[in-house]
Motif scaffolding. Structure first.
Motif, mmCIF file in Angstrom:
data_model
loop_
_atom_site.group_PDB
_atom_site.id
_atom_site.type_symbol
_atom_site.label_atom_id
_atom_site.label_comp_id
_atom_site.label_asym_id
_atom_site.label_seq_id
_atom_site.Cartn_x
_atom_site.Cartn_y
_atom_site.Cartn_z
ATOM 1 N N ILE A 13 -47.490 70.613 39.732
ATOM 2 C CA ILE A 13 -47.714 69.260 39.238
ATOM 3 C C ILE A 13 -49.055 68.832 39.801
ATOM 4 C CG2 ILE A 13 -46.913 66.864 39.280
ATOM 5 C CD1 ILE A 13 -44.056 68.093 39.768
ATOM 6 N N GLY A 14 -49.975 68.428 38.932
ATOM 7 C CA GLY A 14 -51.294 67.997 39.367
ATOM 8 C C GLY A 14 -51.467 66.505 39.190
ATOM 9 N N PHE A 15 -52.117 65.875 40.151
ATOM 10 C CA PHE A 15 -52.422 64.452 40.034
ATOM 11 C C PHE A 15 -53.671 64.133 40.833
ATOM 12 C CE2 PHE A 15 -48.864 65.012 43.009
ATOM 13 C CZ PHE A 15 -49.312 64.409 44.174
ATOM 14 N N THR A 16 -54.319 63.046 40.431
ATOM 15 C CA THR A 16 -55.570 62.611 41.044
ATOM 16 C C THR A 16 -55.306 61.415 41.941
ATOM 17 O OG1 THR A 16 -56.820 63.430 39.165
ATOM 18 C CG2 THR A 16 -57.902 61.767 40.532
ATOM 19 N N VAL A 17 -55.939 61.404 43.090
ATOM 20 C CA VAL A 17 -55.788 60.324 44.066
ATOM 21 C C VAL A 17 -57.163 59.763 44.418
ATOM 22 C CG1 VAL A 17 -53.671 61.337 45.019
ATOM 23 C CG2 VAL A 17 -55.875 61.906 46.049
ATOM 24 N N PRO A 18 -57.220 58.528 44.925
ATOM 25 C CA PRO A 18 -58.511 57.966 45.304
ATOM 26 C C PRO A 18 -59.028 58.458 46.655
ATOM 27 C CG PRO A 18 -56.794 56.339 45.615
ATOM 28 C CD PRO A 18 -56.151 57.536 44.974
ATOM 29 N N ASP A 19 -58.130 58.915 47.526
ATOM 30 C CA ASP A 19 -58.504 59.322 48.875
ATOM 31 C C ASP A 19 -57.665 60.541 49.248
ATOM 32 O OD1 ASP A 19 -58.621 59.666 51.676
ATOM 33 O OD2 ASP A 19 -58.995 57.531 52.000
ATOM 34 N N LEU A 20 -58.262 61.700 49.217
ATOM 35 C CA LEU A 20 -57.535 62.943 49.426
ATOM 36 C C LEU A 20 -56.951 63.058 50.831
ATOM 37 C CD1 LEU A 20 -56.699 65.334 47.760
ATOM 38 C CD2 LEU A 20 -58.832 66.450 48.355
ATOM 39 N N GLU A 21 -57.642 62.545 51.822
ATOM 40 C CA GLU A 21 -57.100 62.625 53.193
ATOM 41 C C GLU A 21 -55.894 61.697 53.361
ATOM 42 O OE1 GLU A 21 -57.732 65.135 55.183
ATOM 43 O OE2 GLU A 21 -59.001 65.731 53.516
ATOM 44 N N ARG A 88 -59.184 53.131 38.539
ATOM 45 C CA ARG A 88 -58.672 53.303 39.903
ATOM 46 C C ARG A 88 -57.199 52.947 40.043
ATOM 47 N NH1 ARG A 88 -61.844 56.165 43.205
ATOM 48 N NH2 ARG A 88 -61.088 54.993 44.975
ATOM 49 N N GLU A 89 -56.619 52.287 39.042
ATOM 50 C CA GLU A 89 -55.222 51.897 39.172
ATOM 51 C C GLU A 89 -54.327 52.906 38.455
ATOM 52 O OE1 GLU A 89 -56.879 50.565 35.498
ATOM 53 O OE2 GLU A 89 -57.506 49.970 37.495
ATOM 54 N N PRO A 90 -53.203 53.283 39.079
ATOM 55 C CA PRO A 90 -52.310 54.241 38.436
ATOM 56 C C PRO A 90 -51.556 53.572 37.277
ATOM 57 C CG PRO A 90 -51.438 53.567 40.571
ATOM 58 C CD PRO A 90 -52.779 52.911 40.419
ATOM 59 N N PRO A 91 -51.150 54.359 36.271
ATOM 60 C CA PRO A 91 -50.387 53.774 35.168
ATOM 61 C C PRO A 91 -48.991 53.357 35.621
ATOM 62 C CG PRO A 91 -50.438 56.156 34.969
ATOM 63 C CD PRO A 91 -51.332 55.781 36.124
ATOM 64 N N ASP A 95 -46.601 52.455 30.683
ATOM 65 C CA ASP A 95 -47.883 52.769 30.064
ATOM 66 C C ASP A 95 -47.856 54.175 29.464
ATOM 67 O OD1 ASP A 95 -48.948 50.342 30.898
ATOM 68 O OD2 ASP A 95 -49.827 51.191 32.720
ATOM 69 N N VAL A 96 -48.610 54.368 28.391
ATOM 70 C CA VAL A 96 -48.773 55.710 27.860
ATOM 71 C C VAL A 96 -49.405 56.556 28.966
ATOM 72 C CG1 VAL A 96 -49.976 57.112 26.146
ATOM 73 C CG2 VAL A 96 -48.975 54.915 25.482
ATOM 74 N N GLY A 97 -48.822 57.676 29.240
ATOM 75 C CA GLY A 97 -49.272 58.516 30.344
ATOM 76 C C GLY A 97 -48.609 58.162 31.665
ATOM 77 N N GLY A 98 -47.778 57.126 31.651
ATOM 78 C CA GLY A 98 -47.034 56.769 32.860
ATOM 79 C C GLY A 98 -46.141 57.936 33.279
ATOM 80 N N HIS A 99 -45.892 58.030 34.536
ATOM 81 C CA HIS A 99 -45.144 59.178 35.052
ATOM 82 C C HIS A 99 -44.596 58.854 36.432
ATOM 83 C CE1 HIS A 99 -49.207 59.444 36.623
ATOM 84 N NE2 HIS A 99 -48.644 59.993 37.680
ATOM 85 N N HIS A 100 -43.742 59.713 36.910
ATOM 86 C CA HIS A 100 -43.306 59.681 38.297
ATOM 87 C C HIS A 100 -42.857 61.079 38.680
ATOM 88 C CE1 HIS A 100 -39.458 59.031 36.179
ATOM 89 N NE2 HIS A 100 -38.901 59.631 37.218
ATOM 90 N N VAL A 101 -42.780 61.326 39.979
ATOM 91 C CA VAL A 101 -42.289 62.590 40.500
ATOM 92 C C VAL A 101 -40.960 62.292 41.178
ATOM 93 C CG1 VAL A 101 -42.698 64.458 42.158
ATOM 94 C CG2 VAL A 101 -44.604 63.539 40.804
ATOM 95 N N ALA A 102 -39.901 62.944 40.725
ATOM 96 C CA ALA A 102 -38.565 62.721 41.275
ATOM 97 C C ALA A 102 -38.228 63.821 42.281
ATOM 98 C CB ALA A 102 -37.532 62.684 40.159
ATOM 99 N N LEU A 103 -37.768 63.394 43.445
ATOM 100 C CA LEU A 103 -37.420 64.299 44.538
ATOM 101 C C LEU A 103 -35.934 64.175 44.822
ATOM 102 C CD1 LEU A 103 -40.374 63.258 46.867
ATOM 103 C CD2 LEU A 103 -40.339 65.120 45.189
ATOM 104 N N CYS A 104 -35.245 65.286 44.896
ATOM 105 C CA CYS A 104 -33.809 65.284 45.140
ATOM 106 C C CYS A 104 -33.547 65.283 46.647
ATOM 107 C CB CYS A 104 -33.196 66.526 44.492
ATOM 108 S SG CYS A 104 -31.416 66.462 44.365
ATOM 109 N N VAL A 105 -32.668 64.384 47.096
ATOM 110 C CA VAL A 105 -32.277 64.309 48.502
ATOM 111 C C VAL A 105 -30.757 64.357 48.607
ATOM 112 C CG1 VAL A 105 -34.343 63.049 49.247
ATOM 113 C CG2 VAL A 105 -32.315 61.768 48.526
ATOM 114 N N GLU A 106 -30.270 64.823 49.745
ATOM 115 C CA GLU A 106 -28.819 64.889 49.950
ATOM 116 C C GLU A 106 -28.236 63.525 50.279
ATOM 117 O OE1 GLU A 106 -27.883 67.929 52.785
ATOM 118 O OE2 GLU A 106 -28.925 69.471 51.627
ATOM 119 N N ASP A 107 -28.923 62.745 51.121
ATOM 120 C CA ASP A 107 -28.420 61.436 51.554
ATOM 121 C C ASP A 107 -29.463 60.382 51.190
ATOM 122 O OD1 ASP A 107 -27.737 59.100 52.986
ATOM 123 O OD2 ASP A 107 -26.897 60.243 54.656
ATOM 124 N N LEU A 108 -29.243 59.698 50.082
ATOM 125 C CA LEU A 108 -30.213 58.732 49.581
ATOM 126 C C LEU A 108 -30.441 57.595 50.567
ATOM 127 C CD1 LEU A 108 -31.978 58.056 47.086
ATOM 128 C CD2 LEU A 108 -30.105 56.612 46.316
#
Length: 163
Positions: A13-21, A88-91, A95-108
């Motif tokens: 999964i690739g994404f762009t950020v404003p500050d890599l560090e 500079r603002e994320p969608p 928004d068209v192109g809006g997205h999220h990354v879902a992470l599975c956890v055992e204890d929410l």
């Protein structure tokens, strides 16, 4: 089998950020990703190359790129670009192109408490999903640069859901 011939799995999964560090600190120190390597900077003298192959401004410069491993097989390819007219603002999800990354956890609840304890903005309280996966719960949170992530938990239902 129908669909894309030879498709076997998600590679990254690739994404762009404003500050890599800042992103590196969040991904490694908060989410627990493993930093793998960096490349860059990259620019191409043939400005059409950037537009045609990467769908970025012809004079864009990929200042740096980090790769991270998340879990056993997932990779995050995280870019920092400089480009004329860069937004500079994320969608938003709507928004068209809006997205999220879902992470599975055992204890929410434990994961939400951990994020809040690290100063991460969690959007509301966990919600229970209605429908075919009993016990599924989820909540969104934001990376420091505003990108949307989601925590998902399938207590007692994960194996039955096939998710």
């Amino acid at each position: 089998m129908s669909g894309l011939p030879g498709l076997s799995r998600l590679d990254h999964i690739g994404f762009t950020v404003p500050d890599l560090e800042q992103a590196r600190a969040f991904l490694v120190d908060v989410l627990g990703c493993e930093y793998l390597y960096s490349i860059g900077p990259f620019r191409h003298d043939d400005t059409a190359w950037m537009r045609e192959r990467l769908n970025v401004h012809p004079r864009a410069v990929m200042e740096r790129l980090h790769f991270f491993r998340f879990g056993e097989r997932t990779l995050f390819e995280v870019f920092q670009y400089a480009a004329p007219g860069q937004r500079r603002e994320p969608p938003r999800n709507s928004d068209v192109g809006g997205h999220h990354v879902a992470l599975c956890v055992e204890d929410l609840d434990a994961a939400v408490g951990y994020l809040r304890g690290r100063g991460v903005r969690v959007l509301g309280e966990p919600s229970a999903s209605m429908g075919p996966v009993p016990g599924k719960r989820w909540v969104y949170f934001l990376a420091p640069w505003g990108m949307q992530f989601e925590l998902v938990s399938y207590p007692g239902a994960f194996d039955r859901a096939g998710a």
